[in-house]
Structure formats: structure tokens, C-alpha cells
Design a protein around this motif. Structure first.
Motif, PDB file in Angstrom:
ATOM      1  N   PHE A 117       0.826  -1.200   0.000  1.00 34.30           N
ATOM      2  CA  PHE A 117       0.000   0.000   0.000  1.00 34.30           C
ATOM      3  C   PHE A 117       0.861   1.250   0.000  1.00 34.30           C
ATOM      4  N   LYS A 118       0.396   2.257  -0.691  1.00 36.26           N
ATOM      5  CA  LYS A 118       1.078   3.550  -0.682  1.00 36.26           C
ATOM      6  C   LYS A 118       0.523   4.382   0.456  1.00 36.26           C
ATOM      7  N   PRO A 119       1.365   4.857   1.379  1.00 36.65           N
ATOM      8  CA  PRO A 119       0.883   5.692   2.479  1.00 36.65           C
ATOM      9  C   PRO A 119       0.250   6.984   1.943  1.00 36.65           C
ATOM     10  N   PRO A 120      -0.769   7.506   2.633  1.00 38.49           N
ATOM     11  CA  PRO A 120      -1.408   6.975   3.837  1.00 38.49           C
ATOM     12  C   PRO A 120      -2.455   5.913   3.489  1.00 38.49           C
ATOM     13  N   ALA A 121      -2.544   4.887   4.325  1.00 41.42           N
ATOM     14  CA  ALA A 121      -3.516   3.818   4.127  1.00 41.42           C
ATOM     15  C   ALA A 121      -3.898   3.255   5.494  1.00 41.42           C
ATOM     16  N   LEU A 122      -5.127   2.765   5.606  1.00 45.97           N
ATOM     17  CA  LEU A 122      -5.584   2.152   6.846  1.00 45.97           C
ATOM     18  C   LEU A 122      -4.758   0.904   7.138  1.00 45.97           C
ATOM     19  N   MET A 123      -4.280   0.747   8.373  1.00 41.25           N
ATOM     20  CA  MET A 123      -3.570  -0.469   8.768  1.00 41.25           C
ATOM     21  C   MET A 123      -4.519  -1.662   8.707  1.00 41.25           C
ATOM     22  N   VAL A 124      -4.068  -2.733   8.079  1.00 40.29           N
ATOM     23  CA  VAL A 124      -4.885  -3.940   7.947  1.00 40.29           C
ATOM     24  C   VAL A 124      -4.889  -4.710   9.263  1.00 40.29           C
ATOM     25  N   GLY A 125      -5.886  -5.581   9.424  1.00 42.68           N
ATOM     26  CA  GLY A 125      -5.924  -6.429  10.613  1.00 42.68           C
ATOM     27  C   GLY A 125      -7.329  -6.874  10.949  1.00 42.68           C
ATOM     28  N   GLY A 126      -7.395  -7.948  11.743  1.00 48.57           N
ATOM     29  CA  GLY A 126      -8.680  -8.488  12.164  1.00 48.57           C
ATOM     30  C   GLY A 126      -9.054  -8.006  13.551  1.00 48.57           C
ATOM     31  N   GLN A 127     -10.341  -8.099  13.849  1.00 50.46           N
ATOM     32  CA  GLN A 127     -10.833  -7.689  15.150  1.00 50.46           C
ATOM     33  C   GLN A 127     -12.060  -8.506  15.543  1.00 50.46           C
ATOM     34  N   ILE A 128     -12.292  -8.594  16.854  1.00 46.79           N
ATOM     35  CA  ILE A 128     -13.545  -9.111  17.383  1.00 46.79           C
ATOM     36  C   ILE A 128     -14.372  -7.908  17.784  1.00 46.79           C
ATOM     37  N   ALA A 129     -15.574  -7.829  17.269  1.00 43.43           N
ATOM     38  CA  ALA A 129     -16.416  -6.655  17.496  1.00 43.43           C
ATOM     39  C   ALA A 129     -17.831  -7.071  17.834  1.00 43.43           C
ATOM     40  N   GLN A 130     -18.553  -6.153  18.469  1.00 38.63           N
ATOM     41  CA  GLN A 130     -19.976  -6.369  18.749  1.00 38.63           C
ATOM     42  C   GLN A 130     -20.801  -5.508  17.809  1.00 38.63           C
ATOM     43  N   ILE A 131     -21.879  -6.077  17.306  1.00 37.40           N
ATOM     44  CA  ILE A 131     -22.790  -5.322  16.445  1.00 37.40           C
ATOM     45  C   ILE A 131     -23.673  -4.440  17.319  1.00 37.40           C
ATOM     46  N   ILE A 132     -23.636  -3.128  17.079  1.00 38.98           N
ATOM     47  CA  ILE A 132     -24.397  -2.193  17.908  1.00 38.98           C
ATOM     48  C   ILE A 132     -25.552  -1.541  17.153  1.00 38.98           C
ATOM     49  N   GLU A 133     -25.600  -1.743  15.867  1.00 40.77           N
ATOM     50  CA  GLU A 133     -26.722  -1.245  15.050  1.00 40.77           C
ATOM     51  C   GLU A 133     -26.755  -2.088  13.783  1.00 40.77           C
ATOM     52  N   SER A 134     -27.955  -2.438  13.318  1.00 38.72           N
ATOM     53  CA  SER A 134     -27.995  -3.338  12.163  1.00 38.72           C
ATOM     54  C   SER A 134     -29.233  -3.130  11.317  1.00 38.72           C
ATOM     55  N   LYS A 135     -29.041  -3.243  10.017  1.00 43.31           N
ATOM     56  CA  LYS A 135     -30.126  -3.342   9.038  1.00 43.31           C
ATOM     57  C   LYS A 135     -29.910  -4.598   8.204  1.00 43.31           C
ATOM     58  N   ASN A 136     -29.447  -5.662   8.886  1.00 40.47           N
ATOM     59  CA  ASN A 136     -29.187  -6.936   8.240  1.00 40.47           C
ATOM     60  C   ASN A 136     -29.566  -8.047   9.213  1.00 40.47           C
ATOM     61  N   SER A 137     -30.583  -8.838   8.870  1.00 43.97           N
ATOM     62  CA  SER A 137     -31.100  -9.864   9.781  1.00 43.97           C
ATOM     63  C   SER A 137     -30.092 -10.987  10.034  1.00 43.97           C
ATOM     64  N   ASN A 138     -29.116 -11.158   9.147  1.00 42.30           N
ATOM     65  CA  ASN A 138     -28.090 -12.184   9.351  1.00 42.30           C
ATOM     66  C   ASN A 138     -27.023 -11.757  10.348  1.00 42.30           C
ATOM     67  N   PHE A 139     -27.019 -10.462  10.665  1.00 39.79           N
ATOM     68  CA  PHE A 139     -26.042  -9.908  11.606  1.00 39.79           C
ATOM     69  C   PHE A 139     -26.782  -9.036  12.613  1.00 39.79           C
ATOM     70  N   PRO A 140     -27.428  -9.665  13.618  1.00 41.88           N
ATOM     71  CA  PRO A 140     -28.283  -8.936  14.550  1.00 41.88           C
ATOM     72  C   PRO A 140     -27.488  -8.150  15.598  1.00 41.88           C
ATOM     73  N   VAL A 141     -28.128  -7.156  16.164  1.00 41.36           N
ATOM     74  CA  VAL A 141     -27.531  -6.372  17.245  1.00 41.36           C
ATOM     75  C   VAL A 141     -27.182  -7.296  18.416  1.00 41.36           C
ATOM     76  N   GLY A 142     -26.003  -7.107  18.960  1.00 41.99           N
ATOM     77  CA  GLY A 142     -25.549  -7.913  20.089  1.00 41.99           C
ATOM     78  C   GLY A 142     -24.640  -9.063  19.708  1.00 41.99           C
ATOM     79  N   ALA A 143     -24.675  -9.463  18.439  1.00 43.88           N
ATOM     80  CA  ALA A 143     -23.836 -10.580  17.998  1.00 43.88           C
ATOM     81  C   ALA A 143     -22.365 -10.185  18.003  1.00 43.88           C
ATOM     82  N   LYS A 144     -21.508 -11.175  18.275  1.00 42.87           N
ATOM     83  CA  LYS A 144     -20.064 -10.971  18.200  1.00 42.87           C
ATOM     84  C   LYS A 144     -19.586 -11.479  16.835  1.00 42.87           C
TER      85      LYS A 144
END
Length: 339
Positions: A61-88
Motif C-alpha cells: 500500500f502507498k501511504p497513507p492507508a488504513l492499517m490492515v488487521g482483524g478484530q472481534i467486534a460487537q454489532i451495535i446497530e444493524s439493518k441486516n437480519s443475518n447480523f443482529p444487534v448484540g452478535a459478536k
């Protein structure tokens, strides 16, 4: 109802890596997030991963660029039934606190809802029950194909992947020798994880101790380190030995790379194979996670994490990787953001 404007924090890669990473390679910035469209959802990061591969990948990547990487996150808002609020979820979103996610832009191994981990923490979704666990499971079992009674050597044995590889080798009935960078780590490998022997490559006469530990040679070698240590181990391989190349962290900051002695491979009929778990086994990710989870429930695999508190400390945790300060997986825990 319109929600308040949410500001995500994110780390940008602002200067090309050359040699060891430093704080000057990163910049913490803010980004305003808008409203969700249909099919999207909003996550708040809880745990983020720092990994050696990130250094190599950012060179694309040519700077500036977002650093890549994985994360564990909680869904806090959703408009997708396959990914409901509260899911990890595990999400390959990069170094950022909040993300609006469009699922169709992610491959299966880059975004998925985590299964129930039972009594184990969800941070394990970045380690033994995530990419490192699958890297160890598939990279060792599929490439090395260990047999009961064989001799297995693991470099980076106290790290995120190596510590799992050694335990899987013991499950398969192998004798396991690990290399780590401190006496404390070596003691942990032997007393806690059941390695038959652990060698401190920084202080030991590596060649002498390796020959004493495996006088008849090595059947399987799982290499996370590369460089001179990997070369010395290659020279001790038995006929028809198998070598799985997972990484080469000792060389990532080097200008020159050591060339292996291919005459040894020819003479001893060795097989050496490199891999990227996302390329080779992306369609088996959940299989690997559930398999490792069963081994953990049975007490066959133990695990340790090195957790750094505070999103703002992402660069420090990343730099510490290359100084060998982590035991097990290096993870950053995000202090809860109010939303």
C-alpha cells in the motif's frame, strides 16, 4: 430517528516500513460515520489483532492507508437480519474502533458471526479459535502429516501459532522440540504445554543442543521464524522429512535473505511447502475453529494471550511483536466507547 454522529478512531500507515517499525509509521485519526443503508451493520471493536504479516502486507500500500488487521467486534446497530444487534463477529476491518460493514465486500473468512465459545473469552477468536488456530491446525496437519512417534521441531514455539502446533503434535503422539527467545518462555513450553524440550535460541549453542535433543534427525519442521535458525534446523532433517513454512519473522526487517541449501533437500528427499491459511483453507475456517474448540474443552490445548490495554497503544503492541515480548497471541483490548 437519526442517531448522533459517531466518530471512529483509526490508525493510518503514513510512512513506508524500512527496518523495524516505529511509532512514526502510524497516525491516529478520526472519521465521521454516517447512517446505515439496508443490508449494512455497525460494529464496535472489542479486541484487535497485531500480527507479523501486517508489516509485509502494508508494503503493498502507498501511504497513507488504513492499517490492515482483524478484530472481534460487537454489532451495535444493524439493518441486516443475518447480523443482529448484540452478535459478536470476527471482521477483517483494520485498525479502527467502529466500522459500517457491507457484508458483500468481505470473503467468508474475513467476516463471520462467532460460534458460542462457552467459558472461553471471545478474544480467543483472534487466536486459538481464529486465524492462528487454523494456521496451526491446517498448516501442520495437512502439510507435515505427522505420524505417531515422529520428531517435530517448532520455531517461534511460544508465539500465537507455534504454541498450538506443539500441542497438536503432542496430541498426535509426537516428540516435540520448541525454540523460543527466553528461559521463561522455554520453561512455560515444557511445564505448561508439555513440550519435550524447549531451547532458548538467544543464549544456547543451538546446533549442539539440537543434535543432542534429536541425534537421529527431524521428521517434521514447522517454521515461523526462518533465517539462520531455520537453516540450521533444515540441515538436521531426516530422509523424507516435511517442512511447513508458516512465516519468517526473523527476516521481515532484513535487507538480505538467507538462501537455503537446496542440496540438502535433494539428497534427503525433503518436502518444503509454504502456505497462506486464507488462500488454502478459507472454506474450512469454521471446521478448524470448532475442532480446536473441542480440543480445548477436552483440556488437550492450553493457551495464553498477551493483552495490551487501550486502542491508542496499537502501534506499541505491534512493535513489541518484533522484539519478542509476547507469549501466545498479541492482542489489544479496546476500552469501551460510549455510543
Amino acid at each position: 430517528m437519526m442517531r448522533n454522529i459517531l466518530k471512529a478512531r483509526k490508525f493510518m500507515y503514513v510512512k513506508q516500513f524500512k527496518g523495524f517499525p516505529t511509532i512514526s509509521h502510524f497516525e491516529l485519526v478520526e472519521e465521521e460515520l454516517g447512517e446505515l443503508n439496508d443490508g449494512e451493520f455497525l460494529t464496535s471493536a472489542e479486541f484487535l489483532s497485531v500480527d507479523p504479516y501486517q508489516r509485509a502486507m502494508m508494503l503493498n500500500f502507498k501511504p497513507p492507508a488504513l492499517m490492515v488487521g482483524g478484530q472481534i467486534a460487537q454489532i451495535i446497530e444493524s439493518k441486516n437480519s443475518n447480523f443482529p444487534v448484540g452478535a459478536k463477529v470476527f471482521a477483517q476491518c483494520g485498525w479502527r474502533t467502529h466500522t459500517i460493514i457491507k457484508p458483500e465486500k468481505f470473503a467468508k473468512h474475513e467476516l463471520y458471526v462467532l460460534p458460542d465459545f462457552g467459558s472461553f473469552p471471545y478474544s480467543y477468536g483472534l487466536s486459538v479459535l481464529g486465524m492462528p488456530g487454523n494456521t496451526a491446525r491446517f498448516g501442520f496437519l495437512e502439510i507435515c502429516q505427522p505420524k505417531e512417534g515422529e520428531i517435530v521441531v517448532v520455531t517461534g514455539a511460544a508465539g500465537a501459532v507455534g504454541s498450538i502446533v506443539g500441542q497438536i503434535a503432542k496430541i498426535k503422539g509426537c516428540k516435540v522440540i520448541g525454540f523460543a527467545g527466553s528461559d521463561e518462555k522455554c520453561k512455560w513450553l515444557e511445564t505448561e504445554l508439555g513440550f519435550d524440550k524447549a531451547i532458548n535460541y538467544k543464549s544456547a549453542d543451538v546446533e549442539k543442543q539440537l543434535k543432542e535433543a534429536v541425534p537421529d534427525g527431524i521428521d517434521c519442521f514447522f517454521d515461523n521464524v526462518g533465517g539462520k535458525l531455520g537453516h540450521m534446523i533444515n540441515e538436521q532433517m531426516r530422509m523424507f522429512g516435511r517442512i511447513s513454512i508458516c512465516g519468517a519473522i526473523s527476516t521481515y526487517n532484513d535487507e538480505e535473505v538467507l538462501i537455503p541449501a537446496f542440496k540438502t533437500f535433494h539428497r534427503r528427499n525433503l518436502k518444503m511447502e509454504g502456505f497462506n491459511v486464507h488462500v488454502r483453507w478459507s472454506n474450512r475456517f469454521m471446521e478448524g475453529i470448532k475442532g480446536n474448540l473441542e480440543w480445548m474443552k477436552e483440556g488437550k490445548i492450553k493457551y495464553e494471550e498477551t493483552i495490551t490495554e487501550g486502542f491508542e497503544n496499537m502501534p506499541n503492541a505491534f512493535i513489541d511483536l518484533f522484539n519478542g515480548k509476547n507469549t501466545g497471541k498479541a492482542i489489544v483490548k479496546v476500552q469501551k466507547n460510549k455510543y
